[in-house]
Design an enzyme around this catalytic site. Structure first.
Site, PDB file in Angstrom:
ATOM      1  N   ASP A 158       0.806  -1.220   0.000  1.00  0.00           N
ATOM      2  CA  ASP A 158       0.000   0.000   0.000  1.00  0.00           C
ATOM      3  C   ASP A 158       0.839   1.270   0.000  1.00  0.00           C
ATOM      4  O   ASP A 158       0.337   2.347   0.306  1.00  0.00           O
ATOM      5  CB  ASP A 158      -0.941   0.004   1.211  1.00  0.00           C
ATOM      6  CG  ASP A 158      -0.193  -0.126   2.527  1.00  0.00           C
ATOM      7  OD1 ASP A 158       1.061  -0.148   2.494  1.00  0.00           O
ATOM      8  OD2 ASP A 158      -0.842  -0.207   3.582  1.00  0.00           O
ATOM      9  N   CYS A 161       4.794  -0.237   2.765  1.00  0.00           N
ATOM     10  CA  CYS A 161       5.297  -1.580   3.074  1.00  0.00           C
ATOM     11  C   CYS A 161       6.631  -1.562   3.821  1.00  0.00           C
ATOM     12  O   CYS A 161       6.824  -2.332   4.771  1.00  0.00           O
ATOM     13  CB  CYS A 161       5.383  -2.431   1.807  1.00  0.00           C
ATOM     14  SG  CYS A 161       6.503  -1.785   0.539  1.00  0.00           S
ATOM     15  N   HIS A 280       8.812  -4.335  -3.543  1.00  0.00           N
ATOM     16  CA  HIS A 280       8.012  -4.484  -2.326  1.00  0.00           C
ATOM     17  C   HIS A 280       8.906  -4.961  -1.196  1.00  0.00           C
ATOM     18  O   HIS A 280       9.895  -5.668  -1.420  1.00  0.00           O
ATOM     19  CB  HIS A 280       6.891  -5.502  -2.581  1.00  0.00           C
ATOM     20  CG  HIS A 280       6.023  -5.757  -1.391  1.00  0.00           C
ATOM     21  ND1 HIS A 280       5.209  -4.795  -0.855  1.00  0.00           N
ATOM     22  CD2 HIS A 280       5.851  -6.872  -0.634  1.00  0.00           C
ATOM     23  CE1 HIS A 280       4.564  -5.308   0.181  1.00  0.00           C
ATOM     24  NE2 HIS A 280       4.943  -6.562   0.342  1.00  0.00           N
TER      25      HIS A 280
END
Length: 296
Positions: A158, A161, A280
């Site tokens: 989002d 992270c 990520h």
């Protein structure tokens, strides 16, 4: 004068809300399924396609019903002695309304086609990723972490992270720092050590180093938005926390930031292919025993 919301606009708003709710539900379903669970991932793709198809069919039917209701001719009662100005005015209003509906219908059809194409690409990507770069990355990381009796702890994708992964790691060391506090402290440290960070930031359009104004805007985004965090923010946080940050990767040796601090490191997992949007960060936790069928 305040513009009155039409029935068509109300329906568009309702449809957008339902689509957002469905996407949130789908994301939650994805997060609940392990990346290396091929069977459940395949079932998930089928469920997602079914949910999206059902929603699309229902939206199309609601739009058809609305269009039919708008197309019904209105009955205008008038005496035979009235001049035709009123009738002409009504005709003009009908023409304007039909033009508005026609333009809205075109926008709606274009948007529906774009959404359908995007959803098809996502579904294809999910299937491809079961045997593509993301799956291979997951396998490598699982092997690296298993040697250290660790496994990935999933963090939502989002924009927060990296900070959420650090927050999760700090909880294991009884720290109560939240991601919001981590963002603010990272931005404050960067502002107070401009010379350590400004040379590494440049304008993507010109290639020139950030101006003081651009640097201040960058720090403000670090503190107050969901801007993605990277190596600069990790370096700032290692100084703020006075502890090293170790970043484990699939294709290269772990990188430790803040090695000058001798405390227990915060451990993050950096993933290049975790999501369609790109990079990520995840946290780690102690390895739990897995059924034999789940071991690669």
């Amino acid at each position: 004068m305040e513009e009155i919301e039409t029935e068509e606009e109300k329906l568009f708003k309702k449809h957008r809300k339902e689509k957002k709710e469905l996407q949130a539900k789908i994301q939650a379903m994805k997060n609940a399924v392990a990346k290396n669970d091929k069977k459940r991932r395949k079932q998930l793709v089928e469920k997602v396609a079914k949910f999206e198809a059902e929603l699309e069919l229902r939206h199309e039917e609601e739009l058809k019903q609305l269009t039919r209701s708008l197309d019904k001719p209105s009955t205008v009662e008038s005496s035979t002695n009235e001049i035709t100005n009123l009738e002409l005015e009504i005709e003009n209003e009908k023409t304007i309304e039909q033009s508005r509906i026609s333009k809205a219908q075109k926008r709606r059809e274009k948007k529906a086609a774009q959404d359908k194409e995007r959803e098809e690409r996502i579904a294809e990507a999910e299937i491809e990723n079961l045997k593509g770069a993301r799956h291979l990355e997951n396998q490598k990381l699982a092997e690296i972490l298993a040697k250290r009796q660790l496994q990935i702890k999933q963090i939502p994708s989002d924009g927060h992270c990296m900070y959420k992964a650090i927050e999760d790691q700090l909880k294991k060391q009884n720290s109560l720092l939240t991601l919001a506090e981590l963002r603010i402290q990272a931005a404050e440290y960067m502002r107070s050590h401009v010379d350590d960070f400004l040379p590494f930031l440049s304008n993507s359009n010109t290639g020139d180093m950030y101006t003081p104004e651009e640097f201040e805007k960058y720090c403000d985004e670090v503190a107050n938005t969901a801007a993605w965090g990277g190596q600069l923010e990790l370096r700032a946080l290692s100084h703020v926390l006075k502890m090293p940050v170790e970043v484990i990767q699939a294709d290269s040796a772990p990188v430790t930031i803040g090695e000058e601090y001798g405390s227990k490191p915060v451990i993050l997992v950096y993933m290049r292919h975790a999501y369609g949007l790109g990079e990520h960060y995840n946290s780690v936790e102690q390895l739990t025993d897995l059924p034999a069928e789940d071991i690669c």
